[in-house]
Scaffold this active site. Structure first.
Site, PDB file in Angstrom:
ATOM      1  N   ARG A 116      -0.909  -6.814  12.414  1.00 15.25           N
ATOM      2  CA  ARG A 116      -1.798  -6.109  13.345  1.00 15.25           C
ATOM      3  C   ARG A 116      -2.275  -7.028  14.465  1.00 15.25           C
ATOM      4  NH1 ARG A 116      -5.744  -1.645  10.492  1.00 15.25           N
ATOM      5  NH2 ARG A 116      -4.078  -0.305   9.686  1.00 15.25           N
ATOM      6  N   GLU A 147      -8.671  -2.290  14.003  1.00 16.22           N
ATOM      7  CA  GLU A 147      -9.172  -3.177  12.962  1.00 16.22           C
ATOM      8  C   GLU A 147      -8.075  -4.156  12.550  1.00 16.22           C
ATOM      9  OE1 GLU A 147      -9.428  -2.986   8.238  1.00 16.22           O
ATOM     10  OE2 GLU A 147     -10.232  -1.208   9.237  1.00 16.22           O
ATOM     11  N   SER A 149     -11.081  -6.967   7.524  1.00 24.11           N
ATOM     12  CA  SER A 149     -12.156  -6.284   6.824  1.00 24.11           C
ATOM     13  C   SER A 149     -12.610  -7.167   5.667  1.00 24.11           C
ATOM     14  CB  SER A 149     -11.680  -4.930   6.292  1.00 24.11           C
ATOM     15  OG  SER A 149     -12.763  -4.214   5.732  1.00 24.11           O
ATOM     16  N   ARG A 182       0.533   1.810  13.155  1.00 25.32           N
ATOM     17  CA  ARG A 182      -0.284   0.677  12.708  1.00 25.32           C
ATOM     18  C   ARG A 182      -0.276   0.485  11.199  1.00 25.32           C
ATOM     19  NH1 ARG A 182      -6.388   2.201  14.114  1.00 25.32           N
ATOM     20  NH2 ARG A 182      -6.910   1.247  12.124  1.00 25.32           N
ATOM     21  N   HIS A 183       0.510   1.295  10.470  1.00 27.38           N
ATOM     22  CA  HIS A 183       0.549   1.205   9.009  1.00 27.38           C
ATOM     23  C   HIS A 183       1.937   0.820   8.506  1.00 27.38           C
ATOM     24  CE1 HIS A 183      -3.160   3.701   9.315  1.00 27.38           C
ATOM     25  NE2 HIS A 183      -3.497   3.002   8.249  1.00 27.38           N
ATOM     26  N   ARG A 206       0.852  -1.191   0.000  1.00 24.87           N
ATOM     27  CA  ARG A 206       0.000   0.000   0.000  1.00 24.87           C
ATOM     28  C   ARG A 206       0.892   1.247   0.000  1.00 24.87           C
ATOM     29  NH1 ARG A 206      -5.129  -1.548   2.259  1.00 24.87           N
ATOM     30  NH2 ARG A 206      -5.537  -3.547   1.253  1.00 24.87           N
ATOM     31  N   GLU A 212       0.600   4.196   0.959  1.00 20.92           N
ATOM     32  CA  GLU A 212       0.008   5.221   1.810  1.00 20.92           C
ATOM     33  C   GLU A 212       1.120   5.998   2.502  1.00 20.92           C
ATOM     34  OE1 GLU A 212      -4.161   3.689   3.530  1.00 20.92           O
ATOM     35  OE2 GLU A 212      -2.485   2.403   4.071  1.00 20.92           O
TER      36      GLU A 212
END
Length: 438
Positions: free
Chosen positions: A412, A361, A364, A220-221, A212, A214
């Site tokens: 996670r 989370e 998902s 948490r990323h 990703r 991002e």
């Protein structure tokens, strides 16, 4: 003579000759005796040299730098003065690889180091017992996951990590040159695992890297992470999918609690198995609960990091539970997930869910839209050209069963289970916005 690991040696082997290899954790000189503590992945053993009997060996132990690799051949000798009840009296000590001094990072020192320093010297950091244990727990979690999924009929698959299109939009894609064509690192195996549903592979899972792009610097990323992806067909509803996500989580925790107690004790962790079934909390109820703990989320807004934390606090306070599903997400929140099925009786809501663990989370997913006309309409809502998704769309033209699945964030889960401050601690060599090496 073959090498023997430190956990294979015991006081009952008194008098037996062994050969070990490991890192010199520390050495000491006490009068006429020199001690060396040799460490491998399984533990430590003490090597004891009497200077009068073996002056050359005592000199090697005394002069070797900490963390040098030593090869020791010697005799096991019972001793009530050592933690394990024995020591090794060497007849040979070889410094196979000398460590430079000073070390960039301590291994057994009590002085803590910043995370960046640890990650910059990861090969040293991973020698620490408490750090190494994280990855033993992670390995056992994945073992339990594979065992559980195989026991209920799933097969493990491997899908491409270089793709022509992204599953979740272009903003978070890593672009690359693929023999003169534009390609991307896979955000998810989503399009392929749905394709496999059309192929009749009704239950599949994959444990593989996902990417990703991002620009996130949170705890948490990650830009590259381990995704556990599951897809299954001929389902009645998202409840069937949630049952599998619940099963993975419960069975992993059960395996760790029952089979890995010594390992968990070394991590300072005691697992209390969650109650079954995991609580289901609707999105609207989740907003109320989060706001009761000080969050200020309006209806229709994403919970966000702080909202998830507040919800976790509320669930713990109200029910003393740490694992719970959030269901009935508004369509507007999941609109970008073009393959998410919307409820036939209320199109303003999707069939999608999240599974949260202690306010974060970790899963998902939900039921996918398998009806081609509705899928195409949802793609157009997102300004996606179906022509670019050729192989994906083709599978829906020739018999696609009702299906659903999810993505499960392995790091996670490990982060929350072991109460790690930063998700980077749960991956061997983290990749984020600023870190490309080591």
């Amino acid at each position: 003579m073959r090498y023997i690991r430190t956990n294979e040696i015991s006081a009952e082997m008194d008098g037996k000759e062994v050969k070990i290899g490991g890192w010199l954790q520390e050495s000491r000189n006490l009068g006429g005796i020199s001690f060396g503590i040799i460490r491998d992945r399984y533990g430590t053993v003490q090597v004891t040299v009497r200077k009068k009997e073996s002056p050359d060996l005592a000199k090697i132990i005394g002069e070797a730098n900490r963390e040098s690799v030593l090869i020791v051949t010697g005799r096991v000798s019972k001793s009530d003065k050592t933690p394990r009840g024995f020591e090794i009296i060497p007849n040979s000590i070889v410094i196979d690889s000398s460590a430079q001094s000073p070390l960039p990072l301590g291994v057994v020192d009590r002085v803590s180091a910043e995370l960046d320093t640890r990650l910059n010297n990861r090969f040293i950091d991973l020698r620490k017992e408490n750090v190494e244990r994280i990855f033993e727990v992670k390995s056992e979690m994945l073992f339990a996951t594979r065992s559980y999924l195989r026991s209920i009929g799933f097969i493990e698959v491997q899908t491409p990590k270089i793709a022509a299109v992204g599953a979740e939009g272009g903003a978070t894609l890593f672009k690359l040159d693929y023999f003169g064509k534009t390609a991307y690192l896979a955000q998810s195996p989503q399009l392929y695992k749905q394709n496999l549903m059309g192929a009749g592979f009704d239950k599949v899972f994959e444990i593989a890297p996902a990417f990703r792009a991002e620009a996130s610097d949170t705890v948490r990323h990650l830009a590259e992470f381990t995704s556990l992806d599951v897809e299954m067909s001929f389902i009645e509803s998202s409840e069937d999918v949630m049952d599998v996500a619940q099963g993975i989580t419960f069975e992993s925790m059960k395996h760790l609690a029952e089979k890995c107690k010594p390992l968990l004790e070394k991590c300072g962790i005691e697992i209390e198995l969650p109650k079954l079934p995991f609580r289901r909390i609707s999105y609207s109820e989740a907003i109320e609960l989060a706001n009761s703990e000080g969050a200020k989320i309006r209806s229709g807004e994403d919970l966000g990091t702080e909202g998830e934390k507040a919800l976790g606090t509320a669930v713990k306070s109200n029910w003393n539970e740490e694992l719970y599903f959030i269901t009935d997400f508004p369509t507007e929140l999941k609109k970008a997930t073009f393959y998410a099925m919307r409820k036939d009786d209320n199109p303003e809501l999707t069939t999608y869910f999240d599974l949260d663990f202690r306010g974060q989370e970790i899963v998902s997913g939900g039921q996918r839209e398998h009806r081609l006309d509705k899928l195409l309409a949802q793609m157009k809502e997102n300004n996606l050209d179906p022509e670019r998704f050729g192989f994906y769309i083709e599978a829906f033209k020739y018999g696609m069963p009702p299906h659903g699945g999810f993505g499960y964030g392995v790091e996670r889960f490990v982060q929350k289970l072991l109460d790690l401050t930063n998700i980077r601690e749960a991956i061997l060599y983290p990749r984020d916005r600023l870190r490309l090496m080591p």
